[in-house]
Motif scaffolding. Structure first.
Motif, short mmCIF file in Angstrom:
data_model
loop_
_atom_site.label_atom_id
_atom_site.label_comp_id
_atom_site.label_asym_id
_atom_site.label_seq_id
_atom_site.Cartn_x
_atom_site.Cartn_y
_atom_site.Cartn_z
N UNK A 111 24.20 98.96 4.43
CA UNK A 111 25.03 97.77 4.69
C UNK A 111 26.27 98.18 5.45
N UNK A 112 26.90 97.18 6.09
CA UNK A 112 28.23 97.33 6.67
C UNK A 112 29.11 96.29 5.99
N UNK A 113 30.19 96.74 5.34
CA UNK A 113 31.05 95.80 4.60
C UNK A 113 32.04 95.14 5.54
N UNK A 114 32.92 94.31 4.96
CA UNK A 114 33.86 93.53 5.76
C UNK A 114 34.86 94.41 6.51
N UNK A 115 35.10 95.61 5.97
CA UNK A 115 36.05 96.51 6.64
C UNK A 115 35.41 97.28 7.78
N UNK A 116 34.09 97.13 7.97
CA UNK A 116 33.39 97.83 9.04
C UNK A 116 32.89 99.19 8.65
N UNK A 117 32.87 99.51 7.35
CA UNK A 117 32.37 100.79 6.87
C UNK A 117 30.89 100.68 6.53
#
Length: 688
Positions: free
Chosen positions: A314-320
């Motif tokens: 996954x890619x979270x909201x922070x872009x990680x």
């Protein structure tokens, strides 16, 4: 002593062989000779199994030709000697017992020659399978016997396929002939070879031995083609202390003459982590064994057999990006660490973004995230071998559209094929392009491809019979989130005009001593590339193209290649840039001026000289002393006739070396006399 070439020439002249009459039953004997320190060893073979069996019954005679000399003083004498007072045949079966008991190859040869059966599989008697099986059996006997003879020279001599000549002297050279016995009228090809005693050399060691060690295995390979002139097979040797080597298995032989360069051998190891040493020796067709090759060494090592498998990404909201995976516990002892690798493309080059992940972990987090990301988990073994997972694609949320494509160009041919090209976009997450077409500038464009394609070229086909003069194109770029760019600037492509142009107009002519003068009015259209002038002789069925005029600058022509007093009809056409030719303009008939007396050119000939890739033109003339010069015209293929050579009146031949294969050439010649009059024209054509 004479050279080898003199000996070989002598041998060819001596052989009463029907080279041109070789048939399926021609007996062909191949001989190979090997110089040793004190002798010459001979080995020969007969082509085809059925002829081999026949010659086993008939036998062979060996003749030797040698030169003699004393010191450095050479003589012209050539001595012939028959080395075999009786034909060489396979020894009786009883004579094989001793050798066969200690050498398996001798046993194979004895069975092939004298065995009642040579098993290659069962078959039903009394059917066509009998004949097929007998044929296969004969081929098996032949193949195995010749292989065994290569492995044991003593057995080859016992079989009548080998001989050692010990009656030799240092410094002498010998030519050997192997002659089939009692062949009657059957055609044959002798076996022969030439050797010199001072050419003796030790067999070289095999070269280029390599080894790859795996899990309790050692895979050896070496260059077989390089050593083909010396060896027919190889013996593999193994050691655990690099001092005491033992031979492994049967000799390794390549039976495929046109096969790969390298021979291969795989050996199993008792344990991993222990050093083993290998070397090979070559075996010549005379049973000689070479010095060993260089030694290679290595240890077996356990092989990583398991692969990681990504289970969540996954890619979270922070872009990680967060990657999780699983790995078989049985393979964990062989893993040193894991690493995370990333690429812009699924099949592209991956770079490591996280290294040395502990082998007990199953999750990794990275902020090395771009607009398009392919991630793999790599398991790194203690032996530094790497097993990678299948890639997964991760893309962050993207609402930015690509830039509109630029650099769109197009070309169209006379078949209506349009070829579009443009510059590639630089967005890393670019998916591809859609091509849109319309036939008028204000019309709604239609997509030519359903899905965006990643190429920067496109081929389209339009109907040239439709009345629209233009066809219009635009491009739209798409990224992987299907964000699309604004359309590229409109590109208008003009279709070829596939109608005939209007013909030019012949408006004046005049016949004089220099020939027939013609003037005309060209077609003024800008898309007319050239005008073509045609002439028809009174005896011709159809007009002939005599010259093509490109552009609009020429509209006058003097036709000097005419016969005095003969009527000619002239006409003109216009040719468009798309290859459409107009109808001919109304023709005019002109009679060439009678002028002075005609001087005939006779025997205008073309002689081909194939080796020099040229032709020689030659001719004769009546009263050549009155000729000032000759003019020769030439055409090749579809090109019009044009002046090629101007030669003095004393010349009666010329060479043309600028020829191409498959091209038809036409030559025309006439003479210009000292009083200015012109002879009749002679023509000749040929295809090179």
């Amino acid at each position: 002593m004479r050279t080898k070439w003199i000996f070989l020439l002598f041998s060819i002249c001596m052989f009463p062989v029907l080279l041109g009459a070789q048939t399926e039953d021609t007996i062909v004997v191949h001989l190979k000779a090997r110089v040793t320190e004190n002798s010459v060893k001979l080995r020969w073979v007969v082509e085809k199994p059925h002829l081999w069996e026949k010659m086993n019954r008939k036998g062979f005679i060996i003749e030797r030709y040698s030169e003699t000399g004393k010191g450095n003083e050479k003589t012209d004498g050539m001595e012939k000697k028959q080395l075999t007072p009786y034909p060489l045949k396979p020894a009786p079966l009883g004579d094989w017992e001793t050798l066969a008991s200690r050498n398996n190859y001798a046993a194979v040869i004895a069975q092939a020659i004298y065995g009642d059966d040579f098993e290659v599989g069962g078959f039903n008697t009394g059917t066509i399978a009998d004949a097929m099986q007998l044929s296969r059996q004969s081929e098996q006997r032949y193949a195995f016997a010749l292989y065994a003879a290569d492995m044991c020279f003593e057995a080859a001599c016992l079989a009548g396929w080998g001989y050692e000549d010990k009656d030799v002297k240092p410094g002498e050279c010998y030519l050997y002939r192997i002659i089939p016995v009692e062949i009657g009228d059957q055609s044959f090809l002798y076996g022969f070879d030439y050797v010199c005693m001072d050419e003796y050399q030790l067999l070289p060691p095999p070269l280029d031995l390599k080894a790859e060690f795996g899990d309790k295995t050692a895979a050896l390979s070496w260059n077989g083609n390089l050593m083909n002139p010396f060896f027919t097979s190889y013996q593999v040797e193994k050691s655990e202390d690099n001092h005491h080597f033992e031979s492994l298995s049967m000799p390794v032989t390549s039976l495929d003459e046109g096969g790969e360069n390298y021979l291969n051998f795989v050996d199993s190891l008792d344990e991993n982590g222990k050093t083993y040493y290998y070397r090979i020796r070559g075996i010549s067709p005379f049973g000689e064994i070479s010095q060993p090759s260089d030694t290679v060494q290595g240890q077996g090592k356990p092989v990583l057999k398991f692969y990681p498998r990504i289970t969540r990404s996954i890619i979270d909201e922070s872009g990680t990006a967060q990657i999780e995976w699983e790995f078989d516990p049985e393979g964990e002892p062989y893993v040193d660490s894991f690493s995370l690798e990333r690429s812009d493309h699924g099949n592209g080059t991956y770079e490591t973004v996280v290294t040395s992940i502990e082998k007990g972990k199953r999750i990794v987090i990275t902020d090395h995230v771009l607009s398009s990301n392919y991630f793999v988990i790599a398991a790194v073994s203690s032996e530094k071998t790497v097993h990678r997972s299948y890639p997964v694609l991760l893309m962050p949320v993207d609402s930015v559209s690509p830039l509109p494509p630029d650099g769109l160009t197009a070309s169209i041919d006379t078949l209506g094929v349009v070829r579009l090209q443009w510059n590639p976009n630089q967005e890393p997450d670019l998916l591809g392009y859609k091509v849109f077409r319309s036939f008028r500038e204000g019309d709604e464009p239609v997509s030519m491809n359903e899905e965006p394609a990643g190429m920067t070229f496109f081929t389209d086909t339009v109907d040239l019979q439709q009345l629209n003069e233009w066809v219009c194109y635009r491009l739209v770029a798409f990224d992987r989130h299907y964000n699309q760019s604004t359309p590229s600037p409109l590109l208008k492509v003009k279709k070829p005009l596939m109608v005939k142009p209007a013909p030019p107009v012949l408006d004046h002519y005049q016949s004089g001593e220099d020939g027939i003068l013609l003037t005309w009015i060209n077609n003024p259209d800008e898309w007319v590339d050239s005008h073509r002038l045609y002439r028809q002789h009174r005896d011709s069925i159809a007009p002939v193209l005599i010259k093509e005029f490109f552009g609009q600058s020429e509209s006058v022509f003097i036709d000097s290649l005419v016969e005095r007093g003969v009527a000619y009809t002239y006409t003109l056409t216009a040719l468009s840039r798309w290859g459409k030719e107009s109808d001919p303009c109304p023709g005019i008939c002109v009679v060439a001026s009678p002028g002075g007396k005609t001087w005939n050119i006779t025997e205008f000939r073309i002689k081909r000289e194939q080796k020099e890739k040229q032709v020689v033109l030659s001719w004769k003339a009546i009263q050549p002393q009155k000729i000032a010069f000759f003019r020769i015209y030439r055409s090749s293929g579809e090109t019009p006739v044009s002046l090629w050579k101007k030669l003095p009146g004393t010349a009666f031949s010329v060479t043309d070396a600028s020829l191409q294969v498959g091209i038809k050439y036409k030559y025309m010649i006439y003479a210009v006399l000292e009083d200015g009059s012109i002879s009749e024209t002679r023509e000749n054509t040929f295809t090179y």
